[in-house]
Design a protein around this motif. Structure first.
Motif, PDB file in Angstrom:
ATOM      1  N   ASN A 228      28.183 -41.900  70.286  1.00 54.94           N
ATOM      2  CA  ASN A 228      29.104 -41.474  71.341  1.00 54.94           C
ATOM      3  C   ASN A 228      28.648 -41.988  72.699  1.00 54.94           C
ATOM      4  O   ASN A 228      27.453 -42.210  72.927  1.00 54.94           O
ATOM      5  CB  ASN A 228      29.208 -39.951  71.381  1.00 54.94           C
ATOM      6  CG  ASN A 228      29.909 -39.377  70.169  1.00 54.94           C
ATOM      7  OD1 ASN A 228      29.453 -39.562  69.056  1.00 54.94           O
ATOM      8  ND2 ASN A 228      31.012 -38.672  70.375  1.00 54.94           N
ATOM      9  N   TYR A 229      29.599 -42.104  73.613  1.00 54.65           N
ATOM     10  CA  TYR A 229      29.266 -42.607  74.939  1.00 54.65           C
ATOM     11  C   TYR A 229      28.358 -41.647  75.699  1.00 54.65           C
ATOM     12  O   TYR A 229      27.654 -42.062  76.618  1.00 54.65           O
ATOM     13  CB  TYR A 229      30.542 -42.873  75.747  1.00 54.65           C
ATOM     14  CG  TYR A 229      30.263 -43.666  76.998  1.00 54.65           C
ATOM     15  CD1 TYR A 229      30.079 -45.044  76.929  1.00 54.65           C
ATOM     16  CD2 TYR A 229      30.144 -43.042  78.242  1.00 54.65           C
ATOM     17  CE1 TYR A 229      29.788 -45.789  78.065  1.00 54.65           C
ATOM     18  CE2 TYR A 229      29.857 -43.781  79.386  1.00 54.65           C
ATOM     19  CZ  TYR A 229      29.681 -45.147  79.292  1.00 54.65           C
ATOM     20  OH  TYR A 229      29.381 -45.883  80.413  1.00 54.65           O
ATOM     21  N   ASN A 252      29.346 -49.443  67.915  1.00 51.59           N
ATOM     22  CA  ASN A 252      30.611 -48.707  67.861  1.00 51.59           C
ATOM     23  C   ASN A 252      30.457 -47.462  68.715  1.00 51.59           C
ATOM     24  O   ASN A 252      29.619 -46.606  68.422  1.00 51.59           O
ATOM     25  CB  ASN A 252      30.949 -48.317  66.423  1.00 51.59           C
ATOM     26  CG  ASN A 252      31.107 -49.519  65.517  1.00 51.59           C
ATOM     27  OD1 ASN A 252      31.831 -50.453  65.841  1.00 51.59           O
ATOM     28  ND2 ASN A 252      30.416 -49.511  64.383  1.00 51.59           N
ATOM     29  N   ILE A 253      31.257 -47.364  69.776  1.00 49.59           N
ATOM     30  CA  ILE A 253      31.064 -46.307  70.776  1.00 49.59           C
ATOM     31  C   ILE A 253      32.330 -45.475  70.914  1.00 49.59           C
ATOM     32  O   ILE A 253      33.399 -45.988  71.249  1.00 49.59           O
ATOM     33  CB  ILE A 253      30.689 -46.912  72.142  1.00 49.59           C
ATOM     34  CG1 ILE A 253      29.450 -47.790  72.014  1.00 49.59           C
ATOM     35  CG2 ILE A 253      30.456 -45.808  73.163  1.00 49.59           C
ATOM     36  CD1 ILE A 253      29.107 -48.553  73.275  1.00 49.59           C
ATOM     37  N   LYS A 254      32.182 -44.186  70.661  1.00 52.53           N
ATOM     38  CA  LYS A 254      33.306 -43.254  70.819  1.00 52.53           C
ATOM     39  C   LYS A 254      33.147 -42.479  72.121  1.00 52.53           C
ATOM     40  O   LYS A 254      32.057 -41.984  72.426  1.00 52.53           O
ATOM     41  CB  LYS A 254      33.356 -42.276  69.644  1.00 52.53           C
ATOM     42  CG  LYS A 254      34.459 -41.222  69.777  1.00 52.53           C
ATOM     43  CD  LYS A 254      34.433 -40.259  68.602  1.00 52.53           C
ATOM     44  CE  LYS A 254      35.484 -39.167  68.752  1.00 52.53           C
ATOM     45  NZ  LYS A 254      35.450 -38.209  67.615  1.00 52.53           N
ATOM     46  N   CYS A 255      34.245 -42.371  72.860  1.00 56.02           N
ATOM     47  CA  CYS A 255      34.244 -41.589  74.093  1.00 56.02           C
ATOM     48  C   CYS A 255      35.359 -40.557  73.999  1.00 56.02           C
ATOM     49  O   CYS A 255      36.545 -40.914  73.965  1.00 56.02           O
ATOM     50  CB  CYS A 255      34.450 -42.500  75.303  1.00 56.02           C
ATOM     51  SG  CYS A 255      34.305 -41.629  76.881  1.00 56.02           S
ATOM     52  N   HIS A 256      34.975 -39.295  73.924  1.00 54.49           N
ATOM     53  CA  HIS A 256      35.939 -38.206  73.755  1.00 54.49           C
ATOM     54  C   HIS A 256      36.060 -37.419  75.051  1.00 54.49           C
ATOM     55  O   HIS A 256      35.091 -37.280  75.799  1.00 54.49           O
ATOM     56  CB  HIS A 256      35.503 -37.285  72.614  1.00 54.49           C
ATOM     57  CG  HIS A 256      36.587 -36.364  72.132  1.00 54.49           C
ATOM     58  ND1 HIS A 256      36.924 -35.209  72.790  1.00 54.49           N
ATOM     59  CD2 HIS A 256      37.416 -36.448  71.063  1.00 54.49           C
ATOM     60  CE1 HIS A 256      37.913 -34.596  72.138  1.00 54.49           C
ATOM     61  NE2 HIS A 256      38.233 -35.333  71.090  1.00 54.49           N
ATOM     62  N   ILE A 257      37.236 -36.887  75.288  1.00 62.67           N
ATOM     63  CA  ILE A 257      37.508 -36.169  76.536  1.00 62.67           C
ATOM     64  C   ILE A 257      36.568 -34.984  76.715  1.00 62.67           C
ATOM     65  O   ILE A 257      36.208 -34.617  77.844  1.00 62.67           O
ATOM     66  CB  ILE A 257      38.982 -35.694  76.585  1.00 62.67           C
ATOM     67  CG1 ILE A 257      39.338 -35.139  77.952  1.00 62.67           C
ATOM     68  CG2 ILE A 257      39.253 -34.672  75.498  1.00 62.67           C
ATOM     69  CD1 ILE A 257      39.314 -36.144  79.064  1.00 62.67           C
ATOM     70  N   ARG A 258      36.083 -34.404  75.593  1.00 62.30           N
ATOM     71  CA  ARG A 258      35.226 -33.217  75.700  1.00 62.30           C
ATOM     72  C   ARG A 258      33.749 -33.558  75.847  1.00 62.30           C
ATOM     73  O   ARG A 258      32.929 -32.674  76.088  1.00 62.30           O
ATOM     74  CB  ARG A 258      35.435 -32.321  74.476  1.00 62.30           C
ATOM     75  CG  ARG A 258      36.788 -31.620  74.439  1.00 62.30           C
ATOM     76  CD  ARG A 258      36.952 -30.796  73.188  1.00 62.30           C
ATOM     77  NE  ARG A 258      37.036 -31.630  71.992  1.00 62.30           N
ATOM     78  CZ  ARG A 258      37.133 -31.152  70.748  1.00 62.30           C
ATOM     79  NH1 ARG A 258      37.138 -29.845  70.554  1.00 62.30           N
ATOM     80  NH2 ARG A 258      37.220 -31.976  69.718  1.00 62.30           N
ATOM     81  N   ASP A 259      33.391 -34.823  75.674  1.00 57.20           N
ATOM     82  CA  ASP A 259      31.999 -35.232  75.843  1.00 57.20           C
ATOM     83  C   ASP A 259      31.742 -35.657  77.287  1.00 57.20           C
ATOM     84  O   ASP A 259      32.602 -36.284  77.906  1.00 57.20           O
ATOM     85  CB  ASP A 259      31.668 -36.408  74.927  1.00 57.20           C
ATOM     86  CG  ASP A 259      31.467 -35.974  73.487  1.00 57.20           C
ATOM     87  OD1 ASP A 259      31.042 -34.821  73.294  1.00 57.20           O
ATOM     88  OD2 ASP A 259      31.734 -36.780  72.581  1.00 57.20           O
ATOM     89  N   PRO A 260      30.576 -35.365  77.831  1.00 54.88           N
ATOM     90  CA  PRO A 260      30.245 -35.846  79.180  1.00 54.88           C
ATOM     91  C   PRO A 260      30.237 -37.374  79.207  1.00 54.88           C
ATOM     92  O   PRO A 260      29.631 -38.009  78.339  1.00 54.88           O
ATOM     93  CB  PRO A 260      28.841 -35.279  79.413  1.00 54.88           C
ATOM     94  CG  PRO A 260      28.675 -34.181  78.427  1.00 54.88           C
ATOM     95  CD  PRO A 260      29.487 -34.557  77.237  1.00 54.88           C
TER      96      PRO A 260
END
Length: 439
Positions: A228-229, A252-260
């Protein structure tokens, strides 16, 4: 058929061993066991190691008689054929209460303990979606499971090449302890692929953790890293540059709205990594992170981006517009971007012209998937440009959102467009385009 498979009794007795093993490969455990009773030759085929190299074991939260039998079959396999195992995937289905997670933990303790003693071949382990932060995991059960898994990883650390713990949802300390298990023998790990997407619990700024940086510095031959990012920092990029630049191919990088994701990462750090790791390609997956100012802090021009996926799901937010991202941000990757996925509820703006221009500008773009409010004319214009070799797309998958429950007129136009470009679609494209009422 007689026990010794006399040739005069059946032509099956002449079947070469390789063919017999291939037939056994397609049988489930019960049928294999029954077939092994036919004769000695078939029994020997049953114990061929090639039949037992891969296994998916599923633990069902809601029990039934059929699922219980499958569960028993899986445990029987580990005890009888675990020594042949090379690729193991553990699945949890619906871990809805503490009684189930306790049963799972006890079962896994025995399973991992047995494998740790008898197996010397395992190279791939996947245990996805543990969701250890859920209430169904009591603290003692959770702690014991993590301890058992860490012990197993220590035993397998010299041979394991792939580890997937996607969706584990652990604390930084727990997560680092598990990863450190892979390097406990030599203080270095030569695992080539790790998937730690959604590995840490939500809202954790992992990027600021010194413990995480120390843990990642022990991996010296990473080829593929999925995460994750909220783990990204200048320090992490420097660590990857120092220890894995010679091997690193994919991030492979995931960026989710709930992650800082408000940390500042310097373009120079990306540039240095890209220079030292010339094979590196970066794939970004954004979940509801759609505002251009947020994306601009992440999508730096120095990153060798191969794939971008932007998903707003079905959420519509009038406060953001997609146009600046399509016209100002994504064109920076015109010479490297190969795959673009957009799943947008852009009911507030039409993006036909901007999206088409981006496609024509991106000289290496091969894959396009779009779920959005578009006009049917966009498809015709896109195919016309593809026919004129102004782009090199090989895959076009589009779901055209409409605000009307009835879309027969658009469907007819799509049929007409298909007939017009049938020669191109059938010979050169992986093509799928439909309308989809979003009301």
């Amino acid at each position: 058929m007689e026990d010794d498979c006399e040739p005069e009794h059946s032509s099956w007795a002449h079947l070469p061993d390789v063919c017999l093993r291939h037939i056994f490969h397609w049988l489930d455990d019960r049928d294999r066991s029954r077939a092994a009773l036919v004769c000695k030759k078939w029994s020997w085929a049953m114990y061929s190691g090639s039949l037992w190299r891969r296994r998916i074991i599923t633990f069902y939260g809601r029990q039934s008689r059929a699922r219980t039998l499958e569960f028993q079959s899986a445990l029987w396999y580990v005890k009888k054929f675990g020594k042949y195992l090379e690729h193991l995937e553990i699945k949890l289905s619906n871990p809805y209460n503490s009684a189930f997670t306790r049963k799972f933990q006890v079962t896994m303790r025995g399973l991992l303990s047995h494998l740790g003693k008898c197996n010397s071949r395992l190279v791939s382990l996947s245990i996805k979606y543990l969701e250890l932060d859920c209430l169904s995991w009591k603290n003692t059960v959770r702690a014991q499971f993590i301890k058992n898994l860490a012990t197993f990883l220590k035993r397998m650390s010299k041979q394991l090449d792939y580890l997937n713990l996607k969706g584990a949802r652990v604390t930084v300390e727990e997560g680092c302890d598990l990863l450190n298990s892979l390097s406990c023998v030599t203080n270095k790990s030569f695992v080539s692929e790790i998937n730690i997407e959604d590995y840490f619990s939500l809202h954790l700024p992992v990027y600021s953790s010194t413990l995480f940086h120390q843990t990642m510095s022990k991996f010296h031959s990473l080829v593929i890293l999925t995460f994750n990012y909220n783990c990204i920092s200048d320090e992490l990029l420097d660590i990857l540059q120092e220890h894995s630049a010679h091997s690193l191919c994919t991030l492979n990088i995931k960026c989710h709205i709930r992650d800082p994701h408000g940390q500042v990462v310097l373009g120079m750090s990306w540039a240095n990594l890209a220079k030292r790791a010339p094979k590196l390609k970066v794939n970004f997956f954004f979940e509801r992170v759609m505002k251009n100012d947020h994306l601009a802090k992440i999508l730096l021009v120095e990153i060798p981006v191969r794939s971008i996926s932007l998903r707003s799901c079905y959420f519509s937010n009038p406060d953001w517009t997609m146009r600046p991202t399509l016209t100002n941000l994504l064109p920076a990757y015109w010479c490297v971007l190969q795959k673009l996925t957009l799943e947008l509820n852009n009911v507030h703006e039409l993006l036909d012209d901007e999206l088409l221009q981006l496609i024509l500008t991106s000289k290496r773009l091969l894959f396009l998937k779009v779920w959005a409010f578009l006009s049917v004319t966009f498809i015709e214009r896109l195919l016309q440009n593809r026919a004129e070799r102004k782009c090199i797309l090989t895959t076009i998958k589009v779901r055209i959102y409409t605000a009307r429950p009835e879309s027969s007129e658009e469907d007819q136009r799509l049929c007409d467009i298909y007939r017009k470009f049938k020669y191109l679609i059938d010979s050169e494209l992986n093509y799928f385009v439909i309308t989809y009422p979003l009301v």
